[in-house]
Design an enzyme around this catalytic site. Structure first.
Site, short mmCIF file in Angstrom:
data_model
loop_
_atom_site.label_atom_id
_atom_site.label_comp_id
_atom_site.label_asym_id
_atom_site.label_seq_id
_atom_site.Cartn_x
_atom_site.Cartn_y
_atom_site.Cartn_z
CE LYS A 163 12.58 50.92 -64.70
NZ LYS A 163 12.27 51.54 -63.28
CD GLU B 5 27.83 56.14 -60.10
OE1 GLU B 5 28.54 55.79 -58.69
OE2 GLU B 5 28.09 56.61 -60.58
CB CYS C 211 25.52 51.85 -53.79
SG CYS C 211 25.26 53.09 -52.78
CD GLU D 116 25.40 46.05 -53.06
OE1 GLU D 116 24.97 45.33 -54.66
OE2 GLU D 116 25.46 46.70 -53.10
P1 NAD Z 1 17.86 46.37 -59.43
O1 NAD Z 1 18.87 46.49 -60.12
O2 NAD Z 1 17.21 45.35 -59.73
O3 NAD Z 1 16.88 47.71 -60.01
C1 NAD Z 1 17.75 48.75 -60.57
C2 NAD Z 1 16.50 49.77 -61.50
O4 NAD Z 1 16.65 48.64 -62.59
C3 NAD Z 1 15.22 49.42 -61.36
O5 NAD Z 1 14.64 50.84 -61.32
C4 NAD Z 1 14.94 48.83 -62.06
O6 NAD Z 1 13.49 48.55 -62.21
C5 NAD Z 1 15.74 48.32 -63.36
N1 NAD Z 1 15.65 47.40 -64.00
C6 NAD Z 1 15.59 46.05 -63.84
N2 NAD Z 1 16.18 44.98 -64.58
C7 NAD Z 1 15.97 46.41 -65.68
C8 NAD Z 1 16.69 45.64 -67.21
N3 NAD Z 1 16.58 44.52 -67.34
N4 NAD Z 1 17.13 46.67 -67.78
C9 NAD Z 1 16.68 47.82 -67.28
N5 NAD Z 1 16.51 48.13 -65.97
C10 NAD Z 1 16.21 47.10 -64.88
O7 NAD Z 1 18.58 47.12 -58.43
P2 NAD Z 1 17.63 47.83 -57.04
O8 NAD Z 1 17.30 46.24 -56.33
O9 NAD Z 1 16.65 48.80 -57.27
O10 NAD Z 1 18.99 48.38 -55.80
C11 NAD Z 1 19.36 48.24 -55.37
C12 NAD Z 1 20.88 47.88 -55.77
O11 NAD Z 1 21.67 48.96 -56.18
C13 NAD Z 1 22.05 47.72 -54.90
O12 NAD Z 1 23.33 46.55 -55.19
C14 NAD Z 1 23.32 48.70 -54.34
O13 NAD Z 1 24.09 48.56 -54.87
C15 NAD Z 1 22.43 49.40 -55.98
N6 NAD Z 1 22.51 51.05 -55.71
C16 NAD Z 1 24.39 51.87 -56.35
C17 NAD Z 1 24.33 53.52 -55.89
C18 NAD Z 1 25.33 53.52 -56.48
O14 NAD Z 1 25.96 54.84 -56.28
N7 NAD Z 1 26.36 53.11 -57.37
C19 NAD Z 1 23.04 54.03 -55.25
C20 NAD Z 1 21.84 53.39 -54.47
C21 NAD Z 1 22.14 51.93 -55.52
#
Ligand code: NAD
Length: 502
Positions: free
Chosen positions: A186, A261, A295, A396
Site C-alpha cells: 500500500k 521503520e 527519516c 520530528e
Molecule cells: P504516515 O505515517 O502518515 O503514513 C505512512 C503510510 O501509512 C501511508 O501509506 C499511509 O497511508 C499509511 N497510514 C496512515 N494511517 C494509517 C493507519 N491508521 N493504518 C495503516 N496505515 C496507515 O507517514 P508519512 O507522512 O507518509 O511519512 C513520513 C514519516 O515516515 C516520517 O515520520 C518519517 O520519519 C517516516 N519514515 C521513516 C523511514 C524509516 O526508514 N525509518 C523512512 C521514511 C519515512
C-alpha cells in the site's frame, strides 16, 4: 513531449488502476483520488481509491497465491531469476521511473535517478541472497540430526510513506519476494505512481497472479485493514511513529509479525577538531537532501561550543545559496515539500521555534516571487540558541529545518545526542578516530556515520533503536525479517523410545 506516465494502466475514463490478483482494477465503488505535482500544484493523475472490499479481495488473492499457487513451491533459483529480470526492467525504464518520482514527490531529478539505481540494485542484491545458505545444522547427541531452515512468513502487508516512493516499495518487496512471500503493497495516498509502474514491470517479467498486489488507498481504511486482517501474516510499515503505534495495536488480533521503520530526530555531532569545510558541507547535506523529508535526516546539529560562531557563519552563507526549485530544473538543489498541508505543518514548527525563543539564522519562510506562490516551497532554515526541552529540538519536523545545539565536551555531546525518544541515526565529525568510536559506541541509534552522513547500502541493515522502530530492513537482517525459522529433528535410528515399561 515524453509522456512519463505511459506505464500506468488506466481505465477508459483515464483513472489509473490498481493491481490485484494479477488484474488491473478500478475501485469497487469507482472511487478515485487526485494526485498532484508538489512543485506546481498541477494535477498529474487520478488513481483508483481502494475500498475495504478491494482490500479484502487483495488479501484473499494473496492468501490463495501463497497457500495454493506455484510461488510457495518455487525454488530460490527461480525467484532469483525473476528478481534479476525485474532489475533489468527497472534499468530499461530508469528515466521514466525517475521522472515519475520527481513529478510526484518533487525531489530533484538527480535524487530520483539515484533512487532508481538503488532500487534495481536492491532487487539484484536479494536475487543473490535468495540462493545463498540460510540454515544451520547442529552436532546433537546420536542418533539424531538437527537442522534449521528458513521459510517464508506468508502474506505480507507492506505500507510505505511518500518520501521515497519507489525505493521504499522496493526495500519492502525485494526481501519479501526473495524469501518466497507474497506481498500486498500500500503506497502513500500522495505518491502511488511509481509503485503502480513497478507492478506493471513485475507483471511483464512474469510474477504469478496474486504474488504481488498494489492497493492504492487511504491508510486508515485499507492500511488499517492490512494491519488488522487475520489473513495477513506480517505487516511491514514505514512511516510516522504515531501511525506505527496504531498499526502495532491493530496487528495484535492475530499476533502478526511486525516490523516498523519510524521517525527520527538524528544528531549530527561536530567536534572542533573536525575538518571544517567537510563538516559544513555534510551538515547541509544531512538536513536539506529531499528537503529534509528523510527519516534519518541530520535534523539536530550538535556543535562544540568553541566552533559555533565560525561554523554558523559558514553554514548560513552556504544554506542561503542552496537553489530551491522544481526538481526538473537541472540547477535545483532542493525541491518542494510534499503537500500544502505538510508545508503548513513545517511552518507551524517554525512559528513554534520562534515562540520558544530559538534564534532564526536563515530561512523560516517561503521563497519570494512566483516560486513561493505556486509550489510547496520553503527556504533552508536554521535555528540556534535552543534548549533541549524545546519542541523543535525534540519533535520530528520532517522539513528543511536544522536545529542547532551546543556542547562543551564528549559527555555532554553524547547526553544531548541520546536525549530524544528517537534512535534512528547519528553522525560524528572529528579527526580523532578513538573519540569518533567512543561516541558512536554510546549513541543509541541503529545507523551511524563517522565523517560522513547518509550513505547507506543494500548490504547493511536499516532501522532504529527506541521509538524509531522495530526490526531492520536491508541486508541479511532484512531478509530474515521475512522468514520463519523451523527446526527439523531427524531420528537416524528408527526404533521405539523405550520410555514406557508396558
Ligand atoms: P504516515 O505515517 O502518515 O503514513 C505512512 C503510510 O501509512 C501511508 O501509506 C499511509 O497511508 C499509511 N497510514 C496512515 N494511517 C494509517 C493507519 N491508521 N493504518 C495503516 N496505515 C496507515 O507517514 P508519512 O507522512 O507518509 O511519512 C513520513 C514519516 O515516515 C516520517 O515520520 C518519517 O520519519 C517516516 N519514515 C521513516 C523511514 C524509516 O526508514 N525509518 C523512512 C521514511 C519515512
Amino acid at each position: 513531449m515524453v509522456d512519463w506516465l505511459e506505464g500506468l494502466r488506466r481505465a477508459e475514463d483515464g483513472t489509473a488502476l490498481m493491481y490485484i490478483a494479477g488484474e488491473w482494477t478500478k475501485a469497487s465503488d469507482n472511487g478515485s483520488r487526485t494526485v498532484y505535482n508538489p512543485a506546481t500544484g498541477d494535477v498529474i493523475a487520478v488513481v483508483a481509491e481502494a475500498t475495504l472490499a478491494d482490500g479484502e479481495r487483495a488479501i484473499r488473492a494473496a492468501r490463495a497465491a501463497f497457500d495454493e499457487g506455484p510461488w510457495r513451491s518455487s525454488s530460490a533459483h527461480e525467484r532469483a531469476l525473476l528478481l534479476l529480470r525485474l532489475a533489468d526492467k527497472i534499468d530499461e525504464h530508469a528515466a521514466e521511473l525517475a521522472a515519475v518520482d520527481t513529478m510526484n514527490n518533487g525531489k530533484p531529478l538527480r535524487e530520483s535517478e539515484f533512487d532508481v539505481t538503488d532500487a534495481a540494485n536492491c532487487f539484484r542484491y536479494y536475487a543473490g541472497l535468495a540462493t545463498k545458505p540460510h540454515g544451520q545444522a547442529f552436532d546433537v547427541p546420536a542418533p539424531s540430526q538437527t537442522f534449521v531452515v528458513r521459510e517464508p512468513v506468508g502474506v505480507c502487508g507492506q505500507i510505505i510513506p511518500w518520501n521515497y516512493p519507489l525505493l521504499m516499495a522496493v526495500w519492502k518487496m525485494a526481501p519479501a519476494l526473495a524469501a518466497g512471500n507474497v506481498c500486498i503493497l500500500k503506497p502513500s495516498e500522495v505518491t502511488p505512481l511509481s509503485a503502480l509502474i513497478l507492478a506493471s514491470l513485475m507483471e511483464e517479467v512474469g510474477f504469478p497472479p496474486g504474488v504481488v498486489n498494489v492497493l492504492t488507498g487511504a491508510g486508515p481504511v485499507v492500511g488499517h485493514l492490512l494491519a488488522e486482517s487475520h489473513l495477513v501474516d506480517k505487516i511491514a510499515f514505514t512511516g510516522g511513529t504515531v501511525t506505527g503505534r496504531s498499526i502495532m495495536q491493530a496487528a495484535t488480533g492475530n499476533l502478526k509479525k511486525i516490523s516498523l521503520e519510524l521517525g527520527g530526530k538524528s544528531p549530527n555531532i561536530v567536534f572542533a577538531d573536525a575538518d571544517f569545510e567537510t563538516a559544513v558541507d555534510y551538515a547541509l547535506y544531512a538536513i536539506y537532501v529531499n528537503a529534509g523529508q528523510v527519516c534519518s535526516a541530520g535534523s539536530r546539529l550538535l556543535i562544540e561550543r568553541s566552533l559555533h560562531d565560525r561554523f554558523m557563519e559558514r553554514l548560513v552563507e552556504r544554506a542561503t545559496r542552496i537553489q530551491v526549485g522544481d526538481g526538473f530544473d537541472p540547477n535545483t538543489e532542493m525541491g518542494p515539500l510534499i503537500t500544502p498541508a505538510h508545508m503548513e505543518k513545517v511552518e507551524r514548527y517554525i512559528a513554534t521555534g520562534l515562540a520558544e525563543g530559538a534564534r532564526l539564522l536563515c530561512g523560516g519562510k517561503r521563497p519570494e516571487g512566483a516560486l513561493g506562490q505556486r509550489g510547496n516551497y520553503l527556504l533552508p532554515t536554521i535555528f540556534t540558541d535552543t534548549t533541549p526541552d524545546m519542541r523543535i529540538v525534540q519533535e520530528e519536523i520532517f522539513g528543511p529545518v536544522l536545529v542547532v545545539q551546543t556542547f562543551s565536551d564528549e559527555d555532554e555531546a553524547i547526553r544531548l545526542a541520546n536525549d530524544t525518544i528517537y534512535g534512528l541515526a547519528a553522525a560524528v565529525f572529528t579527526s580523532d578516530v578513538a573519540k569518533a568510536h567512543r561516541v558512536v559506541k554510546q549513541v543509541r541509534a541503529g545507523i551511524t556515520w563517522i565523517n560522513t552522513y547518509h550513505p547507506t547500502y543494500n548490504e547493511a541493515p536499516w532501522g532504529g533503536y527506541k521509538q524509531s522502530g522495530i526490526g531492520r530492513e536491508l541486508g541479511t537482517f532484512g531478509f530474515e525479517e521475512y522468514t520463519e525459522v523451523k527446526q527439523i529433528n531427524v531420528n537416524l535410528a528408527v526404533e521405539q523410545t523405550g520410555w514406557y515399561r508396558h
